[in-house]
Enzyme design. Sequence first.
Site, PDB file in Angstrom:
ATOM      1  N   GLU A  70       0.813  -1.219   0.000  1.00 31.37           N
ATOM      2  CA  GLU A  70       0.000   0.000   0.000  1.00 31.37           C
ATOM      3  C   GLU A  70       0.846   1.268   0.000  1.00 31.37           C
ATOM      4  O   GLU A  70       0.506   2.252  -0.664  1.00 31.37           O
ATOM      5  CB  GLU A  70      -0.958   0.001   1.197  1.00 31.37           C
ATOM      6  CG  GLU A  70      -2.128  -0.967   1.059  1.00 31.37           C
ATOM      7  CD  GLU A  70      -1.757  -2.418   1.326  1.00 31.37           C
ATOM      8  OE1 GLU A  70      -0.639  -2.672   1.823  1.00 31.37           O
ATOM      9  OE2 GLU A  70      -2.584  -3.305   1.046  1.00 31.37           O
ATOM     10  N   GLN A  92      -7.640  -2.138  -0.737  1.00 32.20           N
ATOM     11  CA  GLN A  92      -8.572  -3.257  -0.841  1.00 32.20           C
ATOM     12  C   GLN A  92      -9.616  -3.279   0.276  1.00 32.20           C
ATOM     13  O   GLN A  92     -10.797  -3.536   0.030  1.00 32.20           O
ATOM     14  CB  GLN A  92      -7.785  -4.563  -0.865  1.00 32.20           C
ATOM     15  CG  GLN A  92      -8.560  -5.708  -1.433  1.00 32.20           C
ATOM     16  CD  GLN A  92      -7.635  -6.779  -1.968  1.00 32.20           C
ATOM     17  OE1 GLN A  92      -6.998  -7.495  -1.213  1.00 32.20           O
ATOM     18  NE2 GLN A  92      -7.537  -6.881  -3.281  1.00 32.20           N
ATOM     19  N   PRO A  99      -0.549   0.583   6.127  1.00 29.67           N
ATOM     20  CA  PRO A  99       0.812   0.557   5.572  1.00 29.67           C
ATOM     21  C   PRO A  99       1.089   1.762   4.658  1.00 29.67           C
ATOM     22  O   PRO A  99       2.238   2.113   4.447  1.00 29.67           O
ATOM     23  CB  PRO A  99       0.843  -0.759   4.774  1.00 29.67           C
ATOM     24  CG  PRO A  99      -0.145  -1.627   5.480  1.00 29.67           C
ATOM     25  CD  PRO A  99      -1.261  -0.683   5.882  1.00 29.67           C
ATOM     26  N   HIS A 139     -11.371  -5.862   8.203  1.00 25.20           N
ATOM     27  CA  HIS A 139     -12.236  -5.787   7.019  1.00 25.20           C
ATOM     28  C   HIS A 139     -13.533  -5.030   7.284  1.00 25.20           C
ATOM     29  O   HIS A 139     -14.427  -5.041   6.452  1.00 25.20           O
ATOM     30  CB  HIS A 139     -12.577  -7.189   6.512  1.00 25.20           C
ATOM     31  CG  HIS A 139     -11.423  -7.929   5.905  1.00 25.20           C
ATOM     32  ND1 HIS A 139     -10.339  -8.351   6.639  1.00 25.20           N
ATOM     33  CD2 HIS A 139     -11.181  -8.316   4.625  1.00 25.20           C
ATOM     34  CE1 HIS A 139      -9.488  -8.977   5.836  1.00 25.20           C
ATOM     35  NE2 HIS A 139      -9.976  -8.961   4.607  1.00 25.20           N
TER      36      HIS A 139
END
Lengths: 334, 382
Positions: A70, A92, A99, A139
């Site tokens: 990232e 994502q 990161p 997530h």
Amino acid sequence: MTVATDTSVTSAALPMTKALNAGLRRAMLDDPLVLLMGEDIGPLGGVFRVTEGLIAEFGDKRVLDTPLAESGIIGTAIGLAMRGFRPVCEIQFDGFVFPGFDQITSQLARMRNRHEGGLVMPVVIRIPYGGHIGSIEHHQESPEAYFAHTPGLRVVSPSNPHDAYWMMQEAIKSDDPVIFFEPKSRYWPKGEVRFGESGTPLHASRVVRAGTDVTVVGHGAMVSVLLQAADLAASEGISLEVIDLRSISPIDYGPILGSVQKTGRLVVTQEAPGFVSVGSEIAATVAERSFYTLEAPVLRVSGFDTPFPPAAVETHFLPSPDRVLEAVDRVLAY
Amino acid sequence: MPSSAAVAYGLDGAETCVRMISPHGVFEPNAAAEEFLPYLDRLTEADHRRFYRDMVVVRRFDTEAANLQRQGQLALWVPSHGQEAAQVGSAYATRPQDHVFPSYREHVVGMIRGLDVVDILRMLRGVTLGGWVPEAHGNFHLYTLVLASQTLHSTGYAMGMQLDGSTATGNPETDQAVIVYYGDGASSQGDANEALVFAASYQTPQVFFLQNNQWAISVPVARQSRTPLYLRASGFGMPGTQIDGNDVLASFAVTAKSMDDARAGHGPSLIEALTYRVGAHTTADDPTKYRDPDELAYWVARDPIVRFRSYLQGRGIEQEFLDAVDEEAADFAADTRRRALEITGPEQSVIFDNVYAEPHPLVAEQKAWLDRYEASFDEGEN
């Protein structure tokens, strides 16, 4: 997809994923300097399929499947923007942006300022965010406050497909970096997208349901929760005015203050933890600017100040219509 | 007796390390230098003089800037003493159309690219966060203070050169490439490694110029890497070359080849220049607390300027030229000092300027508030 941006089609019922896809496609057709970058965004079309079909149409010089890093994605996007391109980066999942956090906050956000106005940084960073999807750790998070706290960034979040289509294009046109939070629990419900009707300005908040008793504010997936709460409240004779924030930085206070003038009561809501949050900022600002119109303290309904929990208990963590109504009852009882 | 770090990363006896001029100033290229010898044919006698002149001038400037800091005229100074050959040789290997991404110690690279060094002092005097417009100063980009961040920017920029067709067309007069400077400490950063991954993946036209000056503030390079840093390149899938960074001709020749290859579409490469940070990390540092004086002596005996002067003297350079360079350096330093003391500004409005390219209500409100607030004191005085 081609239907979505066919000029002969004036509107279509699309899920947000396809509305975003249409917005990206429109921006890429309009400006050859627009590039997409990210992990799995090429042949796969992204894990949520938001970029589906775009590499086939525009080629791998416009849609870059990147190495899995990232900071590398954001850092190279900065270099591409210095060169004159307008990169749109896909992160994502919400929990994977960190990161790249240093490149976003220490570099991207300050690059124009450091150059004393000598360049622009038209980089969009798309981040699917939020809960309600029953997924694993990292997530389901809502990290928008980190970015709203950083000078030099703009932060927005659409709540519906029509806004997603237009806000994506506006974000790409912006000469400033825009962190574009996509509420992934709203990726799939369809909504009407009006292709010929220019959207509301990128940073405008908007009253999405008029009411008279209590103002409720939220962004992204919270807006549908607020609309459900308003339906429930109406059945009990309570009238909620629902405001879709749309932009988290800057915040458009006009509709919020206008509404509070009318209702005298405000509940701000978010999935993110409430401590040092967007809702806290709104509560403080409304108290500063509209103290004498308030009939009750501003209340926040937020995720708890804990890590996002295991999905099995996420419904207890995430603000629900009933949790919103509990706060509504409190401001009305004050 | 040199310290273990100097032995491990020393300049003597390493046949894999490209060297043209011996520490005593004799032109005796080693075996590793052979493939790079043709690049020296590009250099004229005038180029040799410029190399020497630039190294001497920047060292004198460096001393003057450190003095300015000691006298409270700069917030901080970042010395480049000892690294002149690595920087001058590599900088002269770039072409006008190339782009240079420095770290924050490449003062002479900026000079060679056309930057007024007083612009560097403006940043270190605390009147700007940047200091210059890269495109108007030889494509020398701004200093980057978060280590290795610029490696990714440079790789993205080089990707842009590929995408807009400005490189690998077969015309060396117009084809572009990027050189990015970083150091042994920065080589441990994730960004440096991600930049190498992206550069290799997209085969960017760029050179990673790693100045291994042996120390990351107080931590020796042995703590950053168990392997010579140039060997890391092969793990990323690109050529890596180690050079004697105190040999200006080695630095020029190897960088010239690497940049040529980059412009021609042959992809990225890494150069590790073995050199030494003779001074402190910055004026806030005290290397006597962690460095062996013998190690310092070892490297001072391999000083890049002394070496190149011996080389030039062996070629019969006249003493008048060397004296004139010393005089020019003294004048340059004095002029820099005078101009540094004249640096003024900025206006308080700089706080709010250019935070955003497009209007932002919060910034606008706060700017207006500060103006009103500060004006209220003036009213009080009237």
